[in-house]
Design a protein around this motif. Sequence first.
Motif, short mmCIF file in Angstrom:
data_model
loop_
_atom_site.label_atom_id
_atom_site.label_comp_id
_atom_site.label_asym_id
_atom_site.label_seq_id
_atom_site.Cartn_x
_atom_site.Cartn_y
_atom_site.Cartn_z
N ILE A 159 0.85 -1.21 0.00
CA ILE A 159 0.00 0.00 0.00
C ILE A 159 0.88 1.26 0.00
O ILE A 159 0.66 2.17 -0.81
CB ILE A 159 -0.98 0.01 1.21
N PRO A 160 1.92 1.33 0.86
CA PRO A 160 2.75 2.55 0.82
C PRO A 160 3.49 2.70 -0.52
O PRO A 160 3.83 3.82 -0.89
CB PRO A 160 3.77 2.34 1.95
N LEU A 161 3.69 1.60 -1.26
CA LEU A 161 4.39 1.71 -2.55
C LEU A 161 3.52 2.39 -3.61
O LEU A 161 4.03 2.85 -4.63
CB LEU A 161 4.82 0.32 -3.05
N CYS A 162 2.20 2.46 -3.37
CA CYS A 162 1.33 3.20 -4.30
C CYS A 162 1.71 4.69 -4.31
O CYS A 162 1.36 5.42 -5.22
CB CYS A 162 -0.15 3.07 -3.91
N ARG A 163 2.42 5.13 -3.27
CA ARG A 163 2.86 6.54 -3.19
C ARG A 163 4.35 6.67 -3.46
O ARG A 163 4.96 7.70 -3.21
CB ARG A 163 2.54 7.11 -1.81
N CYS A 164 4.93 5.60 -4.01
CA CYS A 164 6.37 5.60 -4.32
C CYS A 164 6.69 6.76 -5.27
O CYS A 164 5.88 7.13 -6.11
CB CYS A 164 6.70 4.26 -4.96
N SER A 165 7.90 7.31 -5.16
CA SER A 165 8.25 8.48 -5.98
C SER A 165 8.38 8.14 -7.46
O SER A 165 8.28 9.03 -8.30
CB SER A 165 9.56 9.09 -5.48
#
Length: 337
Positions: A159-165
Amino acid sequence: MYTQSMDLPQGQPGELRAVPADAASADAEARFDERVAADRKVEPQDWMPDAYRRTLVRQISQHAHSEVVGMLPEGNWVTRAPSLERKAILLAKIQDEGGHGLYLYAAAETLGTSRDQMIAALHSGKAKYSSIFNYPTLTWADMGAIGWLVDGAAIMNQIPLCRCSYGPYARAMIRICKEESFHQRQGFDIMLALCRGTPEQKAMAQDALDRWWWPVVMMFGPSDADSIHSAHTMKWGIKRISNDELRQKFIDATVPQAELLGLTIPDPDLKWNAERGHYDHGPIDWDEFWRTVNGNGPCNRERLAARVRAHEKGEWVREAALAHAAKARARAAKAAA
Ligand SMILES: [Fe+2]
Ligand SMILES: [Fe+2]
Protein backbone atom coordinates in the motif's frame (compact mmCIF):
# COMPACT_ATOMS: atom_id res chain seq x y z
CA MET A 1 2.04 -11.25 -3.82
CA TYR A 2 4.44 -10.16 -2.78
CA THR A 3 7.24 -8.14 -1.50
CA GLN A 4 9.32 -8.72 1.46
CA SER A 5 11.46 -5.81 2.18
CA MET A 6 12.49 -5.69 -1.46
CA ASP A 7 15.82 -4.12 -0.77
CA LEU A 8 17.98 -7.14 -0.19
CA PRO A 9 21.53 -7.08 -1.45
CA GLN A 10 22.18 -9.11 -4.58
CA GLY A 11 25.29 -9.50 -6.75
CA GLN A 12 27.43 -6.53 -7.64
CA PRO A 13 25.93 -3.09 -8.10
CA GLY A 14 25.46 -2.43 -11.80
CA GLU A 15 25.17 -6.07 -12.77
CA LEU A 16 21.68 -5.29 -13.83
CA ARG A 17 22.76 -2.56 -16.20
CA ALA A 18 21.04 0.76 -15.71
CA VAL A 19 21.14 3.51 -18.32
CA PRO A 20 23.75 6.03 -17.24
CA ALA A 21 22.45 9.49 -16.53
CA ASP A 22 23.72 11.95 -19.11
CA ALA A 23 23.13 15.20 -17.22
CA ALA A 24 24.40 14.44 -13.78
CA SER A 25 24.91 18.05 -12.88
CA ALA A 26 24.42 19.49 -9.44
CA ASP A 27 21.53 21.43 -10.92
CA ALA A 28 19.72 18.32 -12.12
CA GLU A 29 20.30 16.65 -8.79
CA ALA A 30 18.86 19.65 -6.95
CA ARG A 31 15.76 19.57 -9.18
CA PHE A 32 15.40 15.83 -8.55
CA ASP A 33 15.65 16.30 -4.77
CA GLU A 34 13.10 19.11 -4.93
CA ARG A 35 10.68 16.98 -6.95
CA VAL A 36 10.93 14.06 -4.52
CA ALA A 37 10.60 16.33 -1.49
CA ALA A 38 7.47 17.91 -2.99
CA ASP A 39 5.98 14.42 -3.50
CA ARG A 40 5.86 14.80 -7.27
CA LYS A 41 6.43 11.66 -9.35
CA VAL A 42 9.70 10.91 -11.13
CA GLU A 43 9.03 9.64 -14.67
CA PRO A 44 11.24 7.54 -16.98
CA GLN A 45 12.36 10.52 -19.08
CA ASP A 46 13.41 12.57 -16.03
CA TRP A 47 17.00 12.80 -14.87
CA MET A 48 17.60 10.67 -11.79
CA PRO A 49 20.70 9.73 -9.79
CA ASP A 50 22.30 6.44 -10.88
CA ALA A 51 21.92 5.01 -7.39
CA TYR A 52 18.16 5.78 -7.42
CA ARG A 53 17.84 3.99 -10.77
CA ARG A 54 19.86 0.99 -9.59
CA THR A 55 17.88 0.74 -6.36
CA LEU A 56 14.59 0.81 -8.24
CA VAL A 57 15.75 -1.80 -10.75
CA ARG A 58 16.82 -4.07 -7.91
CA GLN A 59 13.63 -3.56 -5.92
CA ILE A 60 11.13 -3.74 -8.80
CA SER A 61 12.82 -6.77 -10.37
CA GLN A 62 12.94 -8.57 -7.01
CA HIS A 63 9.27 -7.76 -6.67
CA ALA A 64 8.48 -9.04 -10.18
CA HIS A 65 10.43 -12.27 -9.57
CA SER A 66 8.51 -12.76 -6.32
CA GLU A 67 5.17 -12.51 -8.12
CA VAL A 68 6.21 -15.08 -10.70
CA VAL A 69 7.99 -17.52 -8.36
CA GLY A 70 5.02 -17.03 -6.00
CA MET A 71 2.80 -18.82 -8.51
CA LEU A 72 4.64 -22.09 -7.90
CA PRO A 73 3.64 -23.02 -4.32
CA GLU A 74 -0.04 -22.46 -5.12
CA GLY A 75 0.21 -24.19 -8.50
CA ASN A 76 0.87 -27.32 -6.46
CA TRP A 77 -2.81 -27.35 -5.37
CA VAL A 78 -4.71 -26.46 -8.56
CA THR A 79 -5.41 -30.10 -9.40
CA ARG A 80 -6.35 -30.93 -5.81
CA ALA A 81 -8.61 -28.02 -4.88
CA PRO A 82 -11.61 -29.40 -2.96
CA SER A 83 -14.30 -28.04 -5.31
CA LEU A 84 -14.71 -26.58 -8.78
CA GLU A 85 -15.38 -23.17 -7.24
CA ARG A 86 -12.20 -23.26 -5.15
CA LYS A 87 -10.24 -24.39 -8.20
CA ALA A 88 -11.58 -21.52 -10.32
CA ILE A 89 -10.76 -19.00 -7.58
CA LEU A 90 -7.25 -20.39 -7.08
CA LEU A 91 -6.57 -20.35 -10.83
CA ALA A 92 -7.73 -16.73 -11.05
CA LYS A 93 -5.51 -15.77 -8.13
CA ILE A 94 -2.44 -17.47 -9.62
CA GLN A 95 -3.15 -15.79 -12.94
CA ASP A 96 -3.33 -12.42 -11.16
CA GLU A 97 0.15 -13.05 -9.74
CA GLY A 98 1.49 -13.68 -13.26
CA GLY A 99 -0.08 -10.37 -14.29
CA HIS A 100 1.58 -8.60 -11.35
CA GLY A 101 4.91 -9.95 -12.55
CA LEU A 102 4.24 -8.53 -16.03
CA TYR A 103 3.32 -5.04 -14.79
CA LEU A 104 6.42 -4.98 -12.64
CA TYR A 105 8.85 -6.23 -15.31
CA ALA A 106 7.38 -3.56 -17.60
CA ALA A 107 7.87 -0.89 -14.89
CA ALA A 108 11.50 -1.99 -14.40
CA GLU A 109 12.10 -1.92 -18.17
CA THR A 110 11.30 1.82 -18.19
CA LEU A 111 14.54 2.22 -16.21
CA GLY A 112 16.62 0.83 -19.07
CA THR A 113 17.01 -2.80 -18.04
CA SER A 114 15.63 -5.49 -20.31
CA ARG A 115 13.38 -8.28 -19.15
CA ASP A 116 15.90 -10.78 -20.54
CA GLN A 117 18.58 -9.33 -18.24
CA MET A 118 16.29 -9.50 -15.22
CA ILE A 119 15.20 -13.05 -15.94
CA ALA A 120 18.80 -14.14 -16.54
CA ALA A 121 19.72 -12.70 -13.12
CA LEU A 122 16.87 -14.66 -11.51
CA HIS A 123 17.79 -17.90 -13.25
CA SER A 124 21.48 -17.63 -12.41
CA GLY A 125 20.59 -17.15 -8.74
CA LYS A 126 21.99 -13.59 -8.60
CA ALA A 127 18.62 -11.91 -8.19
CA LYS A 128 16.56 -12.42 -5.06
CA TYR A 129 12.86 -13.04 -4.65
CA SER A 130 10.75 -13.17 -1.52
CA SER A 131 12.03 -15.83 0.88
CA ILE A 132 8.45 -16.90 1.64
CA PHE A 133 8.11 -18.88 -1.60
CA ASN A 134 10.85 -21.26 -0.59
CA TYR A 135 8.51 -23.01 1.85
CA PRO A 136 6.46 -26.08 0.82
CA THR A 137 2.66 -26.20 0.51
CA LEU A 138 1.79 -29.47 2.24
CA THR A 139 -2.00 -29.28 2.62
CA TRP A 140 -5.01 -27.45 1.18
CA ALA A 141 -5.00 -25.27 4.31
CA ASP A 142 -1.73 -23.81 3.04
CA MET A 143 -3.74 -22.15 0.24
CA GLY A 144 -5.76 -20.45 2.98
CA ALA A 145 -2.68 -19.49 5.00
CA ILE A 146 -0.90 -18.08 1.95
CA GLY A 147 -3.86 -15.91 0.93
CA TRP A 148 -4.63 -14.78 4.45
CA LEU A 149 -1.08 -14.22 5.69
CA VAL A 150 1.27 -13.90 2.70
CA ASP A 151 -1.04 -11.74 0.63
CA GLY A 152 -2.04 -9.94 3.84
CA ALA A 153 1.60 -9.12 4.53
CA ALA A 154 2.06 -8.13 0.90
CA ILE A 155 -0.77 -5.60 1.18
CA MET A 156 0.84 -3.99 4.26
CA ASN A 157 4.08 -3.71 2.35
CA GLN A 158 2.60 -2.61 -0.95
CA ILE A 159 0.00 0.00 0.00
CA PRO A 160 2.75 2.55 0.82
CA LEU A 161 4.39 1.71 -2.55
CA CYS A 162 1.33 3.20 -4.30
CA ARG A 163 2.86 6.54 -3.19
CA CYS A 164 6.37 5.60 -4.32
CA SER A 165 8.25 8.48 -5.98
CA TYR A 166 8.77 6.54 -9.24
CA GLY A 167 5.62 6.96 -11.34
CA PRO A 168 5.50 3.64 -13.26
CA TYR A 169 6.07 1.62 -10.07
CA ALA A 170 3.50 3.58 -8.07
CA ARG A 171 0.86 3.21 -10.81
CA ALA A 172 1.48 -0.54 -11.16
CA MET A 173 1.05 -0.93 -7.42
CA ILE A 174 -2.41 0.68 -7.37
CA ARG A 175 -3.93 -2.11 -9.47
CA ILE A 176 -1.84 -4.80 -7.80
CA CYS A 177 -3.06 -3.76 -4.34
CA LYS A 178 -6.70 -4.04 -5.40
CA GLU A 179 -6.08 -7.61 -6.54
CA GLU A 180 -4.05 -8.49 -3.43
CA SER A 181 -6.99 -7.46 -1.32
CA PHE A 182 -9.15 -10.08 -3.10
CA HIS A 183 -6.36 -12.63 -2.58
CA GLN A 184 -6.25 -11.95 1.13
CA ARG A 185 -10.01 -12.37 1.46
CA GLN A 186 -10.09 -15.63 -0.49
CA GLY A 187 -7.37 -16.99 1.81
CA PHE A 188 -9.25 -15.93 4.92
CA ASP A 189 -12.40 -17.50 3.49
CA ILE A 190 -10.60 -20.84 3.06
CA MET A 191 -9.38 -20.64 6.66
CA LEU A 192 -12.87 -19.75 7.88
CA ALA A 193 -14.43 -22.72 6.08
CA LEU A 194 -11.82 -25.05 7.59
CA CYS A 195 -12.23 -23.58 11.09
CA ARG A 196 -16.01 -24.04 10.91
CA GLY A 197 -15.57 -27.60 9.61
CA THR A 198 -14.63 -30.85 11.31
CA PRO A 199 -12.02 -30.99 14.11
CA GLU A 200 -9.59 -32.49 11.54
CA GLN A 201 -10.14 -29.53 9.20
CA LYS A 202 -9.62 -27.04 12.01
CA ALA A 203 -6.42 -28.88 13.00
CA MET A 204 -5.26 -28.60 9.40
CA ALA A 205 -5.83 -24.82 9.52
CA GLN A 206 -3.90 -24.57 12.82
CA ASP A 207 -1.03 -26.62 11.37
CA ALA A 208 -0.83 -24.28 8.35
CA LEU A 209 -0.76 -21.23 10.65
CA ASP A 210 1.95 -22.88 12.75
CA ARG A 211 4.15 -23.43 9.71
CA TRP A 212 3.55 -20.09 7.92
CA TRP A 213 3.48 -17.59 10.79
CA TRP A 214 7.19 -17.03 11.33
CA PRO A 215 8.21 -17.07 7.66
CA VAL A 216 5.48 -14.45 7.05
CA VAL A 217 6.69 -12.28 9.95
CA MET A 218 10.15 -12.46 8.33
CA MET A 219 8.74 -11.31 4.96
CA PHE A 220 9.00 -7.70 6.11
CA GLY A 221 12.76 -8.05 5.95
CA PRO A 222 15.57 -7.44 8.39
CA SER A 223 15.09 -5.26 11.44
CA ASP A 224 15.52 -1.56 10.75
CA ALA A 225 18.89 -1.61 12.49
CA ASP A 226 20.19 -4.24 10.01
CA SER A 227 18.50 -2.99 6.85
CA ILE A 228 21.29 -1.70 4.64
CA HIS A 229 19.20 0.13 2.06
CA SER A 230 16.47 1.66 4.19
CA ALA A 231 17.88 5.13 4.82
CA HIS A 232 18.32 5.88 1.12
CA THR A 233 15.06 4.38 -0.01
CA MET A 234 13.25 6.45 2.63
CA LYS A 235 14.97 9.66 1.55
CA TRP A 236 14.11 8.98 -2.10
CA GLY A 237 10.44 8.34 -1.37
CA ILE A 238 10.67 4.71 -2.54
CA LYS A 239 10.01 3.31 0.89
CA ARG A 240 7.67 5.17 3.23
CA ILE A 241 7.40 2.97 6.31
CA SER A 242 10.20 0.97 7.93
CA ASN A 243 10.37 -2.85 7.98
CA ASP A 244 9.73 -3.03 11.73
CA GLU A 245 6.78 -0.63 11.57
CA LEU A 246 5.18 -2.62 8.74
CA ARG A 247 5.75 -5.86 10.64
CA GLN A 248 4.06 -4.34 13.69
CA LYS A 249 1.09 -3.16 11.63
CA PHE A 250 0.69 -6.63 10.17
CA ILE A 251 0.82 -8.36 13.56
CA ASP A 252 -1.62 -5.87 15.09
CA ALA A 253 -4.09 -6.42 12.23
CA THR A 254 -3.72 -10.21 12.13
CA VAL A 255 -4.06 -11.17 15.81
CA PRO A 256 -7.81 -10.31 15.97
CA GLN A 257 -8.35 -12.24 12.71
CA ALA A 258 -6.71 -15.34 14.23
CA GLU A 259 -8.94 -14.90 17.29
CA LEU A 260 -12.01 -14.75 15.06
CA LEU A 261 -10.92 -18.01 13.43
CA GLY A 262 -10.31 -19.55 16.85
CA LEU A 263 -6.68 -20.29 15.96
CA THR A 264 -3.57 -19.80 18.10
CA ILE A 265 -0.62 -17.83 16.73
CA PRO A 266 2.52 -19.89 17.45
CA ASP A 267 4.31 -17.24 19.50
CA PRO A 268 4.20 -17.69 23.30
CA ASP A 269 5.54 -14.13 23.74
CA LEU A 270 2.76 -12.53 21.75
CA LYS A 271 0.81 -10.20 24.02
CA TRP A 272 -0.94 -6.85 23.96
CA ASN A 273 1.19 -4.03 25.28
CA ALA A 274 -1.26 -1.37 26.50
CA GLU A 275 1.51 1.16 27.01
CA ARG A 276 2.70 0.94 23.40
CA GLY A 277 -0.75 0.28 21.99
CA HIS A 278 0.68 -2.65 20.01
CA TYR A 279 1.28 -6.37 20.32
CA ASP A 280 4.73 -7.43 21.53
CA HIS A 281 6.12 -10.47 19.76
CA GLY A 282 8.83 -13.04 20.41
CA PRO A 283 12.31 -13.11 18.84
CA ILE A 284 12.63 -13.76 15.11
CA ASP A 285 15.03 -16.44 13.88
CA TRP A 286 17.08 -14.29 11.52
CA ASP A 287 19.47 -17.17 10.83
CA GLU A 288 16.60 -19.01 9.18
CA PHE A 289 15.71 -15.87 7.20
CA TRP A 290 19.23 -15.38 5.82
CA ARG A 291 19.64 -19.10 5.16
CA THR A 292 16.50 -19.01 3.03
CA VAL A 293 17.31 -15.70 1.31
CA ASN A 294 20.76 -17.01 0.45
CA GLY A 295 19.46 -20.10 -1.32
CA ASN A 296 19.29 -22.74 1.39
CA GLY A 297 15.63 -22.74 2.43
CA PRO A 298 13.45 -25.85 2.14
CA CYS A 299 12.49 -25.38 -1.55
CA ASN A 300 14.95 -22.87 -3.09
CA ARG A 301 16.47 -25.30 -5.57
CA GLU A 302 13.12 -26.78 -6.55
CA ARG A 303 11.57 -23.35 -7.17
CA LEU A 304 14.43 -22.06 -9.28
CA ALA A 305 14.63 -25.30 -11.29
CA ALA A 306 10.86 -25.11 -11.97
CA ARG A 307 11.22 -21.50 -13.20
CA VAL A 308 14.14 -22.31 -15.48
CA ARG A 309 12.29 -25.35 -16.87
CA ALA A 310 9.17 -23.28 -17.56
CA HIS A 311 11.24 -20.60 -19.28
CA GLU A 312 12.97 -23.16 -21.51
CA LYS A 313 9.68 -24.83 -22.37
CA GLY A 314 8.29 -21.44 -23.39
CA GLU A 315 11.13 -20.76 -25.85
CA TRP A 316 9.02 -21.77 -28.88
CA VAL A 317 6.18 -19.46 -27.79
CA ARG A 318 8.54 -16.48 -27.57
CA GLU A 319 10.05 -17.36 -30.97
CA ALA A 320 6.60 -17.66 -32.55
CA ALA A 321 5.46 -14.33 -31.03
CA LEU A 322 8.57 -12.57 -32.33
CA ALA A 323 8.14 -14.10 -35.80
CA HIS A 324 4.49 -13.04 -35.82
CA ALA A 325 5.39 -9.49 -34.77
CA ALA A 326 8.09 -9.29 -37.47
CA LYS A 327 5.61 -10.43 -40.14
CA ALA A 328 3.01 -7.93 -38.94
CA ARG A 329 5.62 -5.16 -39.10
CA ALA A 330 6.68 -6.20 -42.60
CA ARG A 331 3.05 -6.27 -43.76
CA ALA A 332 2.41 -2.81 -42.27
CA ALA A 333 5.57 -1.44 -43.92
CA LYS A 334 4.52 -2.89 -47.30
CA ALA A 335 1.05 -1.44 -47.00
CA ALA A 336 2.48 1.98 -46.12
CA ALA A 337 4.92 1.95 -49.07
FE1 LIG B 1 -1.45 -11.99 -4.31
FE1 LIG C 1 0.70 -10.36 -6.42
